[in-house]
Motif scaffolding. Structure first.
Motif, PDB file in Angstrom:
ATOM      1  N   HIS A 104     -48.459  85.354   8.517  1.00 33.66           N
ATOM      2  CA  HIS A 104     -47.010  85.098   8.607  1.00 33.66           C
ATOM      3  C   HIS A 104     -46.483  84.117   7.564  1.00 33.66           C
ATOM      4  O   HIS A 104     -45.277  83.937   7.477  1.00 33.66           O
ATOM      5  CB  HIS A 104     -46.649  84.628  10.021  1.00 33.66           C
ATOM      6  CG  HIS A 104     -46.725  85.748  11.011  1.00 33.66           C
ATOM      7  ND1 HIS A 104     -47.923  86.196  11.521  1.00 33.66           N
ATOM      8  CD2 HIS A 104     -45.770  86.517  11.560  1.00 33.66           C
ATOM      9  CE1 HIS A 104     -47.692  87.199  12.350  1.00 33.66           C
ATOM     10  NE2 HIS A 104     -46.388  87.415  12.390  1.00 33.66           N
ATOM     11  N   GLY A 143     -47.276  94.262   5.631  1.00 29.22           N
ATOM     12  CA  GLY A 143     -46.572  95.452   5.136  1.00 29.22           C
ATOM     13  C   GLY A 143     -46.505  96.563   6.170  1.00 29.22           C
ATOM     14  O   GLY A 143     -45.977  97.626   5.910  1.00 29.22           O
ATOM     15  N   ASP A 195     -41.478  94.220   4.249  1.00 26.35           N
ATOM     16  CA  ASP A 195     -42.253  95.448   4.047  1.00 26.35           C
ATOM     17  C   ASP A 195     -41.620  96.376   2.996  1.00 26.35           C
ATOM     18  O   ASP A 195     -42.291  97.266   2.483  1.00 26.35           O
ATOM     19  CB  ASP A 195     -42.395  96.224   5.364  1.00 26.35           C
ATOM     20  CG  ASP A 195     -43.055  95.398   6.451  1.00 26.35           C
ATOM     21  OD1 ASP A 195     -43.737  94.405   6.116  1.00 26.35           O
ATOM     22  OD2 ASP A 195     -42.881  95.734   7.640  1.00 26.35           O
ATOM     23  N   THR A 233     -36.514  93.037   5.371  1.00 25.34           N
ATOM     24  CA  THR A 233     -37.920  93.135   5.759  1.00 25.34           C
ATOM     25  C   THR A 233     -38.807  92.882   4.543  1.00 25.34           C
ATOM     26  O   THR A 233     -38.519  93.346   3.441  1.00 25.34           O
ATOM     27  CB  THR A 233     -38.321  94.503   6.380  1.00 25.34           C
ATOM     28  OG1 THR A 233     -39.757  94.600   6.394  1.00 25.34           O
ATOM     29  CG2 THR A 233     -37.820  95.706   5.623  1.00 25.34           C
TER      30      THR A 233
END
Ligand code: F6P
Length: 357
Positions: A281, A179, A136, A134
């Motif tokens: 994105h 995030g 994030d 990820t």
């Protein structure tokens, strides 16, 4: 002979392919005969038996390729235990397909939601090894997730580009960084890009403190100010609301995102021109950076090693630069957030960066 099922679930990110390649290479180089079943579009593929057999050729030339060769989709954990529109029990279907293919193990690549479902499958008796993906970087149990560094690079590039135009025009610029509910990406890209103000969900902001920081810069003769704002940034007032109150407030929210609300408030209070840039994105796209290629390959390699040893029920992660395995039950359902007291935050403050607090 090992029969492995693989799937990538949730939002994609860079180095998913590199990680899968790492697993397969580790198995093949150990002279293990392997059959790889790639489930398409995340858990959906496992639920509905939508898969294809993968050969060595599928894993060749994908180290540098963004996205995922298997496709991905979001299947929220809360829906996984609910029957589908035709009454199918999704968990039972996943188990059924696993046993039908006589798999030794599932390799699951994903973030937070994905790990909850992976842990559920483990509890249901399936052999599972997971890899932390990820942008994030919010997965508990690992210092880093792959995709994160690549996204930091892209968000930083964006702030760098804004820097040159900001200097020419003397405006306030806001760069909104992804995030989800955590600030790792914004914090790192913000420092790397030399942002003057960084707003992250873990440190609720006060608009007056932001205005003070901008005014301070103007008084010092700086023509522009750059804010790196996490998509999940929240004001001090909103942070005090209960979940229900906040949800209610957001029903009538008139801005596309927090950055636009901030832009309006800053313009009103400082009289300065404000522009918002949302790289969105793009932060998940493109080729993985070298760090992520190495990191994902190391993780994949260790996942292969665990499979060879028959050790299941783990996420492979990294702690203090060493590749480690973490029990899935420890990972599932926990978020790794930025602590407001973390040394990186204190160091950033010493550099003069305002967090609006
Ligand atoms: O979890 C990765 C992430 O890119 C978050 O940073 C962001 O909030 C979310 O996914 C966007 O999701 P989607 O691709 O479904 O719009």
């Amino acid at each position: 002979m090992k029969r492995i099922g693989m799937l990538t679930s949730g939002g994609d990110c860079q180095a998913l392919n590199a990680a899968m390649r790492g697993v397969v290479k580790a198995l093949v180089n150990a002279a293990e005969e392997v059959e790889i079943y790639g489930f398409l579009e995340g858990y959906k593929g496992l639920i509905y038996g939508n898969y294809r057999m993968l050969t060595g050729a599928d894993f060749s030339g994908i180290l540098t390729k963004g996205g995922t060769i298997l496709g991905s989709s979001r299947t929220p954990f809360k829906t996984i235990q609910e029957p589908d529109e035709n009454g199918l029990n999704k968990v039972e279907e996943m188990k059924h397909n696993y046993y039908k293919l006589n798999l030794n193990c599932l390799v699951i690549l994903g973030g937070n939601g994905t790990h909850k479902t992976a842990n559920l499958l483990r509890e249901e008796g399936l052999n599972v090894v997971t890899l932390p993906k990820t942008i994030d970087n919010d997965l508990w149990g690992t210092d880093m997730t792959f995709g994160f560094q690549s996204a930091v690079n892209i968000a930083t590039d964006c702030i760098d580009c804004i820097h040159t135009t900001a200097a020419s025009h003397g405006r306030v610029f806001i760069v909104e960084v992804m995030g989800h509910k955590v600030g790792w990406l914004t914090l790192n890209a913000g420092i790397a890009g030399g942002a003057d103000i960084i707003l992250i969900p873990e440190i609720p902001y006060d608009i007056d403190k932001i205005v003070e920081a901008i005014d301070r810069r103007s008084k010092r003769g700086s023509k522009f100010t750059i804010l790196a704002v996490a998509e999940g940034a929240i004001s001090k007032q909103d942070a005090k609301l209960s979940k229900k109150e906040y949800k209610e407030k957001m029903k009538n929210y008139k801005y596309p995102s927090v950055s636009y609300e901030l832009a309006e408030q800053i313009k009103e209070k400082t009289g300065q021109d404000v522009r918002v840039t949302v790289p969105g994105h793009t932060q998940r796209g493109g080729s993985p950076c070298p760090y992520d290629r190495v990191f994902a390959s190391r993780l994949g390699s260790e996942a292969g090693n665990l499979i060879l040893k028959g050790e299941y029920g783990f996420m492979v992660g990294i702690k203090n630069r060493e590749i480690i395995k973490v029990p899935l039950e420890d990972v599932a359902g926990k978020l790794k957030m930025v602590s407001p007291d973390a040394s990186i935050v204190q160091e950033a403050k010493m550099l003069g960066i305002s967090f609006g607090d």
